[in-house]
Design a protein around this motif. Structure first.
Motif, short mmCIF file in Angstrom:
data_model
loop_
_atom_site.label_atom_id
_atom_site.label_comp_id
_atom_site.label_asym_id
_atom_site.label_seq_id
_atom_site.Cartn_x
_atom_site.Cartn_y
_atom_site.Cartn_z
N GLY A 1 -8.56 6.24 -3.77
CA GLY A 1 -7.11 6.14 -3.84
C GLY A 1 -6.55 5.26 -2.74
N MET A 2 -5.24 4.99 -2.80
CA MET A 2 -4.64 4.06 -1.86
C MET A 2 -4.56 4.61 -0.44
SD MET A 2 -4.36 1.28 -3.39
CE MET A 2 -3.78 0.53 -1.87
N ALA A 3 -4.38 5.92 -0.29
CA ALA A 3 -4.35 6.48 1.06
C ALA A 3 -5.70 6.26 1.74
CB ALA A 3 -4.00 7.97 1.00
N GLU A 4 -6.79 6.48 1.00
CA GLU A 4 -8.13 6.24 1.53
C GLU A 4 -8.35 4.75 1.76
OE1 GLU A 4 -12.84 6.71 0.22
OE2 GLU A 4 -11.27 7.62 -1.03
N PHE A 5 -7.86 3.91 0.84
CA PHE A 5 -7.96 2.45 0.96
C PHE A 5 -7.34 1.98 2.27
CE2 PHE A 5 -6.09 -1.76 0.34
CZ PHE A 5 -7.12 -2.48 -0.25
N ASN B 1 -8.17 -11.64 -15.48
CA ASN B 1 -9.45 -12.08 -14.93
C ASN B 1 -9.41 -12.19 -13.42
OD1 ASN B 1 -10.85 -12.19 -17.29
ND2 ASN B 1 -10.48 -14.36 -17.68
N GLY B 2 -10.38 -11.53 -12.81
CA GLY B 2 -10.50 -11.55 -11.37
C GLY B 2 -9.86 -10.36 -10.71
N TYR B 3 -8.86 -9.77 -11.34
CA TYR B 3 -8.10 -8.69 -10.71
C TYR B 3 -8.26 -7.34 -11.43
CZ TYR B 3 -5.98 -12.56 -8.19
OH TYR B 3 -5.80 -13.66 -7.41
N SER B 4 -8.62 -7.36 -12.69
CA SER B 4 -8.71 -6.09 -13.43
C SER B 4 -10.13 -5.52 -13.35
CB SER B 4 -8.35 -6.31 -14.90
OG SER B 4 -7.01 -6.73 -15.02
N PRO B 5 -10.25 -4.22 -13.12
CA PRO B 5 -11.58 -3.59 -13.12
C PRO B 5 -12.14 -3.49 -14.53
CG PRO B 5 -9.90 -1.91 -12.91
CD PRO B 5 -9.19 -3.24 -12.86
N MET B 6 -13.43 -3.25 -14.61
CA MET B 6 -14.10 -3.20 -15.91
C MET B 6 -13.49 -2.16 -16.83
SD MET B 6 -16.59 -4.67 -17.58
CE MET B 6 -17.82 -5.28 -16.42
N ASP C 1 -6.29 0.85 -9.65
CA ASP C 1 -5.34 0.10 -8.83
C ASP C 1 -6.00 -0.35 -7.53
OD1 ASP C 1 -3.27 0.20 -10.62
OD2 ASP C 1 -2.16 1.79 -9.62
N VAL C 2 -6.92 0.46 -7.00
CA VAL C 2 -7.64 0.07 -5.79
C VAL C 2 -8.42 -1.22 -6.03
CG1 VAL C 2 -9.64 0.67 -4.34
CG2 VAL C 2 -7.80 2.33 -4.69
N TYR C 3 -9.09 -1.32 -7.18
CA TYR C 3 -9.86 -2.52 -7.50
C TYR C 3 -8.95 -3.75 -7.49
CZ TYR C 3 -13.18 -5.64 -9.87
OH TYR C 3 -14.02 -6.68 -10.18
N ALA C 4 -7.83 -3.65 -8.20
CA ALA C 4 -6.91 -4.80 -8.30
C ALA C 4 -6.33 -5.15 -6.93
CB ALA C 4 -5.80 -4.48 -9.30
N MET C 5 -6.01 -4.14 -6.15
CA MET C 5 -5.47 -4.38 -4.82
C MET C 5 -6.52 -5.05 -3.93
SD MET C 5 -2.78 -4.04 -2.95
CE MET C 5 -2.26 -3.91 -1.23
N THR C 6 -7.76 -4.58 -4.01
CA THR C 6 -8.83 -5.18 -3.22
C THR C 6 -9.06 -6.63 -3.64
OG1 THR C 6 -9.89 -2.99 -3.19
CG2 THR C 6 -11.17 -4.84 -2.36
N MET D 1 0.84 -1.20 0.00
CA MET D 1 0.00 0.00 0.00
C MET D 1 0.87 1.25 0.00
SD MET D 1 -3.26 -0.91 2.47
CE MET D 1 -2.38 -1.71 3.82
N ASP D 2 1.91 1.24 0.82
CA ASP D 2 2.82 2.40 0.87
C ASP D 2 3.49 2.61 -0.49
OD1 ASP D 2 2.19 2.86 3.48
OD2 ASP D 2 3.93 1.84 4.30
N ALA D 3 3.88 1.51 -1.14
CA ALA D 3 4.53 1.61 -2.46
C ALA D 3 3.56 2.20 -3.48
CB ALA D 3 5.01 0.23 -2.91
#
Length: 572
Positions: free
Chosen positions: A282-286, A200-205, A219-224, A143-145
């Motif tokens: 964004g990742m800070a909010e994530f 598949n499974g990791y990429s958002p629409m 990136d949030v979608y893929a990270m989640t 997350m920091d990266a």
């Protein structure tokens, strides 16, 4: 990774013999990675642009490109070179570092640090599902990266377990973000169209289209999705197969792992929202949302969980995660522009107008129409004081400040009521805003100590640059070690370590201090220290703290030891 039949053989030499190929580490659709020895850098991981679908063989060291795909090959080669330039411009301990790049043999290469370890996909195949707290600890460096990457106006666009490498270091496992082949930077050659990327499974629409509506939320979608897999043991259903928002076929996380909390499930579903506008931005909010979902993210060491639970029972409203008071304030706002936080003086001026307009002028006008000017002014003023006073006591800010987004922590609420009264003296309030726009700080803030606007660190041993009440704030004075002579003013929570997001950042070479070492936090009864599971420990009066457990309340003269440094706590 699959084997590439056109990969270079061990012993092949590049760059006039300065680079010698030792063995193939792995291959993907567009490249092959080798272990190699470089004359200058020693052992490196060397990545070669080698798209197996676009070449027919190899003549010597040169790939034989299918002429029907020559144009596509050249375009992808330029993208590969851009990937090398992007990585070379990034400097973060949890992002793979590029040492050099090379273009020859009608293709391109770049050399990276050679890391020992294994990828997250391999790790999770053995262990998933893992505990949500363990997952947070594992993904924190990633997350920091990503926050760092987004601050540098770049998107990874291909986050997944096989693109997170668990590097083995002397300090333990250090997750590292790798494979930036799909990354896109807005530094120079930004366009309105992104190349398609679909995993598949990791990429958002939005990444399945030639879409300009990609941003940090992608990136949030893929990270989640990666976190979803870690805590459930199941890859999320591909976005294209989930249906609609009203009829979403995504399997709820708690159906797969009942031990997950409802808050954790809600957090994952928000990060995996089909529509970008419904997603965490964004990742800070994530990072903050995940901490809220965990309820008590201070527990990092399972062996002391029972003691941490006991501490939680003794303290009402335990503070938010002590590991992540990030200094980062900007994420990519959308795929075309990058926004920053609103100007502080403008936000405060807007807050003042909102307070006057909503809570004071509007009710005054309405009551004046109904009952006369005298009654209207009296009731309108009383309403303004009552409304903002209640909000101040409940949320630590006025209604206008809340709406304008300029609420600040550690509010002294009793003195803030004085601040509220002074804000209703129109000439004084306007003068305060003019002073803020010129000097960056309102004199009403300093007068009542309602809002410390900055965290000032002085190496002079004094707080002479502060005026008035700020000189009486408690502080930590370093009396021995690397930071000797430094004073840390305690006007809010402070974090200490070598990490980029620490309030007091130690130099990277100070290895006795961990990346996230400890935090100093104010509670209802005073100031406390919390160890962040540091390698060498945090000591208060020579007693080592247990990770995640609050120290006893600090008193004047108490000694805090961080690495080789010793601090003295000085009361107001």
């Amino acid at each position: 990774m699959k084997d590439n039949p056109f990969a270079l053989k061990p012993g092949a030499r590049l760059d006039d013999g300065k680079i010698v190929i030792e063995k193939v580490l792995g291959s993907g659709g567009f490249g092959t990675t080798y272990q190699a020895r470089d004359e200058m850098y020693g052992e490196v991981a060397l990545k070669e642009f080698l798209p197996v679908s676009m070449i027919t063989g190899r003549t010597g060291l040169e790939p034989d490109v299918n002429e029907d795909k020559r144009q596509l090959y050249d375009k992808c080669l330029r993208s590969f070179c851009r990937e090398a330039r992007l990585l070379a411009s990034l400097h973060h301990e949890n992002i793979v570092s590029v040492k050099f790049s090379l273009e020859e043999n009608k293709t391109a290469y770049y050399g990276m640090e050679l890391m020992k370890g294994r990828d997250l996909a391999d790790y999770l195949r053995e262990r998933a599902p893992i505990d949500a707290y363990e997952a947070y600890d594992l993904f924190l460096p990633v997350m920091d990266a990503l926050i760092y990457l987004h601050r540098n106006k770049a998107l990874h666009r291909d986050i997944s377990p096989d693109n997170i490498f668990l590097r083995e270091t002397k300090e333990g496992i250090s997750p590292c973000l790798i494979d930036f082949g799909a990354a896109f930077s807005a530094q120079r050659d930004f366009t309105h169209t992104f190349p398609r990327v679909k995993k598949n499974g990791y990429s958002p629409m939005e990444q399945s289209w030639d879409s300009k509506y990609q941003g940090t939320w992608s990136d949030v979608y893929a990270m989640t999705a990666t976190v979803y897999y870690a805590v459930t043991g199941t890859v999320p259903r591909p976005a294209a197969e989930r249906g609609t928002v009203e009829n979403d076929a995504l399997i709820k996380p708690r159906s797969l792992n009942p031990s997950l909390s409802k808050a954790m499930e809600s957090f994952l579903l928000k990060g995996l929202a089909l529509l970008p506008q419904d997603r965490i931005r964004g990742m800070a909010e994530f990072k903050k949302e995940w901490e809220k979902a965990l309820d008590f993210p201070g527990v990092r060491n399972p062996s002391i969980e029972s003691e941490a639970d006991q501490a939680r029972k003794e303290i009402d409203n335990f503070p938010e995660a002590v590991f992540s008071e990030s200094s980062i304030v900007s994420d990519l706002e959308n795929s075309e522009t990058y926004s920053e936080k609103p100007n502080s003086s403008f936000a405060h001026f807007l807050a003042l107008l909102l307070d006057w307009g909503i809570c004071w002028i509007l009710p005054t006008v309405i009551i004046s129409i109904l009952s006369g000017p005298g009654v209207g002014v009296a009731i309108g003023t009383a309403f303004s004081f009552l409304m903002n006073g209640l909000i101040l006591m409940a949320r630590g800010c006025t209604l206008g400040e809340f709406l304008a987004g300029c609420m600040l922590p550690e509010l002294d609420r009793k003195k803030a009521l004085v601040y509220l009264i002074l804000r209703h003296i129109i000439p004084l309030a306007l003068a305060d805003e003019i002073n803020r726009s010129i000097k960056g700080e309102g004199f009403l803030d300093s007068l009542v100590m309602s809002r410390p606007d900055s965290s000032y660190v002085s190496r002079s041993g004094t707080a002479s640059e502060f005026t008035g009440i700020r000189e009486t704030l408690p502080r930590l004075r370093c009396v021995k070690g690397t930071m000797a002579g430094l004073e840390l003013i305690l006007d809010g929570m402070k974090t200490v370590g070598r990490g980029q997001d620490m309030t007091l950042k130690y130099p990277d070479e100070e290895t006795t201090v961990s990346r996230h070492h400890c935090a100093i936090r104010r509670m209802k009864d005073g100031w406390h220290v919390v160890d962040m599971d540091s390698r060498n420990g945090t000591f208060v009066n020579d007693k080592r703290l247990q990770a995640g457990v609050l120290s006893s309340r600090l008193k004047a003269g108490d000694r805090l030891k961080v690495g080789n440094d010793e601090y003295i706590f000085m009361e107001e």
